[in-house]
Design a protein around this motif. Sequence first.
Motif, PDB file in Angstrom:
ATOM      1  N   TRP A  17      -1.897   2.993   1.555  1.00  0.00           N
ATOM      2  CA  TRP A  17      -0.473   2.704   1.572  1.00  0.00           C
ATOM      3  C   TRP A  17      -0.161   1.229   1.793  1.00  0.00           C
ATOM      4  O   TRP A  17       0.953   0.800   1.515  1.00  0.00           O
ATOM      5  CB  TRP A  17       0.220   3.521   2.659  1.00  0.00           C
ATOM      6  N   VAL A  18      -1.095   0.436   2.290  1.00  0.00           N
ATOM      7  CA  VAL A  18      -0.776  -0.948   2.627  1.00  0.00           C
ATOM      8  C   VAL A  18      -0.671  -1.812   1.375  1.00  0.00           C
ATOM      9  O   VAL A  18       0.309  -2.540   1.182  1.00  0.00           O
ATOM     10  CB  VAL A  18      -1.823  -1.514   3.601  1.00  0.00           C
ATOM     11  N   LEU A  21       2.502  -1.364  -0.803  1.00  0.00           N
ATOM     12  CA  LEU A  21       3.708  -1.867  -0.150  1.00  0.00           C
ATOM     13  C   LEU A  21       3.797  -3.388  -0.246  1.00  0.00           C
ATOM     14  O   LEU A  21       4.860  -3.945  -0.539  1.00  0.00           O
ATOM     15  CB  LEU A  21       3.734  -1.422   1.307  1.00  0.00           C
ATOM     16  N   VAL A  22       2.676  -4.071   0.008  1.00  0.00           N
ATOM     17  CA  VAL A  22       2.680  -5.531  -0.054  1.00  0.00           C
ATOM     18  C   VAL A  22       2.983  -6.002  -1.475  1.00  0.00           C
ATOM     19  O   VAL A  22       3.821  -6.900  -1.703  1.00  0.00           O
ATOM     20  CB  VAL A  22       1.345  -6.097   0.445  1.00  0.00           C
ATOM     21  N   ALA A  25       6.610  -5.283  -2.532  1.00  0.00           N
ATOM     22  CA  ALA A  25       7.571  -6.203  -1.922  1.00  0.00           C
ATOM     23  C   ALA A  25       7.582  -7.550  -2.655  1.00  0.00           C
ATOM     24  O   ALA A  25       8.651  -8.113  -2.925  1.00  0.00           O
ATOM     25  CB  ALA A  25       7.227  -6.398  -0.447  1.00  0.00           C
ATOM     26  N   THR A  97       2.882   5.261  -3.834  1.00  0.00           N
ATOM     27  CA  THR A  97       2.928   4.094  -4.707  1.00  0.00           C
ATOM     28  C   THR A  97       4.167   4.119  -5.594  1.00  0.00           C
ATOM     29  O   THR A  97       4.841   3.092  -5.779  1.00  0.00           O
ATOM     30  CB  THR A  97       1.664   4.045  -5.575  1.00  0.00           C
ATOM     31  N   ALA A 100       7.142   3.283  -3.513  1.00  0.00           N
ATOM     32  CA  ALA A 100       7.183   1.842  -3.250  1.00  0.00           C
ATOM     33  C   ALA A 100       7.746   1.083  -4.446  1.00  0.00           C
ATOM     34  O   ALA A 100       8.541   0.149  -4.294  1.00  0.00           O
ATOM     35  CB  ALA A 100       5.788   1.332  -2.900  1.00  0.00           C
ATOM     36  N   ALA A 310      11.544  -6.662   2.856  1.00  0.00           N
ATOM     37  CA  ALA A 310      10.496  -5.695   2.523  1.00  0.00           C
ATOM     38  C   ALA A 310       9.120  -6.349   2.535  1.00  0.00           C
ATOM     39  O   ALA A 310       8.133  -5.743   2.981  1.00  0.00           O
ATOM     40  CB  ALA A 310      10.778  -5.072   1.163  1.00  0.00           C
ATOM     41  N   CYS A 313       8.082  -6.755   6.129  1.00  0.00           N
ATOM     42  CA  CYS A 313       7.693  -5.453   6.683  1.00  0.00           C
ATOM     43  C   CYS A 313       6.324  -5.019   6.162  1.00  0.00           C
ATOM     44  O   CYS A 313       5.524  -4.423   6.904  1.00  0.00           O
ATOM     45  CB  CYS A 313       8.745  -4.395   6.352  1.00  0.00           C
ATOM     46  N   ALA A 314       6.039  -5.319   4.890  1.00  0.00           N
ATOM     47  CA  ALA A 314       4.736  -4.948   4.340  1.00  0.00           C
ATOM     48  C   ALA A 314       3.616  -5.737   5.008  1.00  0.00           C
ATOM     49  O   ALA A 314       2.547  -5.180   5.312  1.00  0.00           O
ATOM     50  CB  ALA A 314       4.733  -5.190   2.826  1.00  0.00           C
ATOM     51  N   ALA A 317       3.086  -4.282   8.349  1.00  0.00           N
ATOM     52  CA  ALA A 317       2.314  -3.049   8.235  1.00  0.00           C
ATOM     53  C   ALA A 317       0.837  -3.338   8.003  1.00  0.00           C
ATOM     54  O   ALA A 317      -0.042  -2.628   8.509  1.00  0.00           O
ATOM     55  CB  ALA A 317       2.872  -2.195   7.096  1.00  0.00           C
ATOM     56  N   SER A 321      -1.989  -1.925  10.502  1.00  0.00           N
ATOM     57  CA  SER A 321      -2.813  -0.834   9.981  1.00  0.00           C
ATOM     58  C   SER A 321      -4.065  -0.556  10.810  1.00  0.00           C
ATOM     59  O   SER A 321      -4.536   0.594  10.823  1.00  0.00           O
ATOM     60  CB  SER A 321      -3.204  -1.128   8.528  1.00  0.00           C
TER      61      SER A 321
END
Length: 374
Positions: A17-18, A21-22, A25, A97, A100, A310, A313-314, A317, A321
């Motif tokens: 999930w990381v 998200l990155v 964003a 994904t 996101a 966002a 925040c990514a 995260a 993690s």
Amino acid sequence: MRAPPLPRWPATWPSAWVAPLVLAAAWSIALANEPELTAQRGLVFAGGPFVLLAGLHARLGGYLHAPERERLLPLPIEPARHFQAARPAHRRGLALTIVAGIGAIAAATLPDVARCGWLLADFLWLALAAILIEPGIAGVAAYAGRRFPPGHWITEAQRFGAGGWTAEEAAVHLYAPALGVGLATLVAMPGQLTLARLAERGAATSQHWTLLAAPMLAALIVRVTAGRLYAAGLWEAVPWLAEATRRLAGTGLPAPRPGFVAHMHNPVLQLGTTQLLRLCPLMRLRLVALLLASGWLAVRAGPPDAPRIALWCALAALWLSPLQVLARERRRNAALLASLPLPAPERSGRLRGLEGLLLAPPAVLAAFLFVRWL
């Protein structure tokens, strides 16, 4: 009677999930900086596959790379059950994904609902192609990850792809994910062009509707045959892949422990810090990225918009993690420390001080940015 689910072992690769998200964003910031719909469509076409590619290895790892595949292989279990056992994690990763990507487009285009809708249609058409194609990546990797007779065209392709630095049978795993995403992009392209025509002219010919549907039928065939390809190669592909993975892993000696860990007076804290540094690479780089993003937001003349928030925040995260790793190792540490003469809180395996140390940087930076833009 329904067969019981196969057992699972903790995954050895990072969470799925990381990375999406990155990347989503950062993709959202690029979309927000383009005022024209045509340019944003191009970014959706070019950036959508990269969002899908992020975390793809983690999503598909349960099919062939997971430790349970190798350990359960000697048992009389049908390949279809192995295939079904890997599908839930794959679906969860793919769903996250896609969410996101949807969030990235929405943050960059709202409140322009019409523009947001057309861009979401482009991305969701690509996501549909990925849903159909991605199981085929595992099927092709299993089928082509075997040893074939000399002179066979797959043998020649394996030798060319391996390049002499990895096992020839494992070479397909280097290229199949990217080629699968490329195939999904190729399948979705005619449909995206049809959607663009609808957005510009409000109508499409029968030829455009054929281009919309025919490639998806081909992708559906890939999805239907994925299980059969997987069953044909599972028994041979997993051992070859496991051997290549162990060979690339080196001697198996753990990384040296940093000197400052030895000066910690609490042995449980030493254990947790060592596990954190060995199982979570690039901790300094994660912190530097978070600090740079926070400084970038702090020096901006105007308040940050949704895509930049966002992105922050990514990165937060990404830094947080490792808390998942500590939670996963907590039960093992508790079993290891249960018989030692330690206080009861330390025997539980929980490291509140280390967890607080991980939580502190994002909390302090978020408070600083909040006060800065209040």
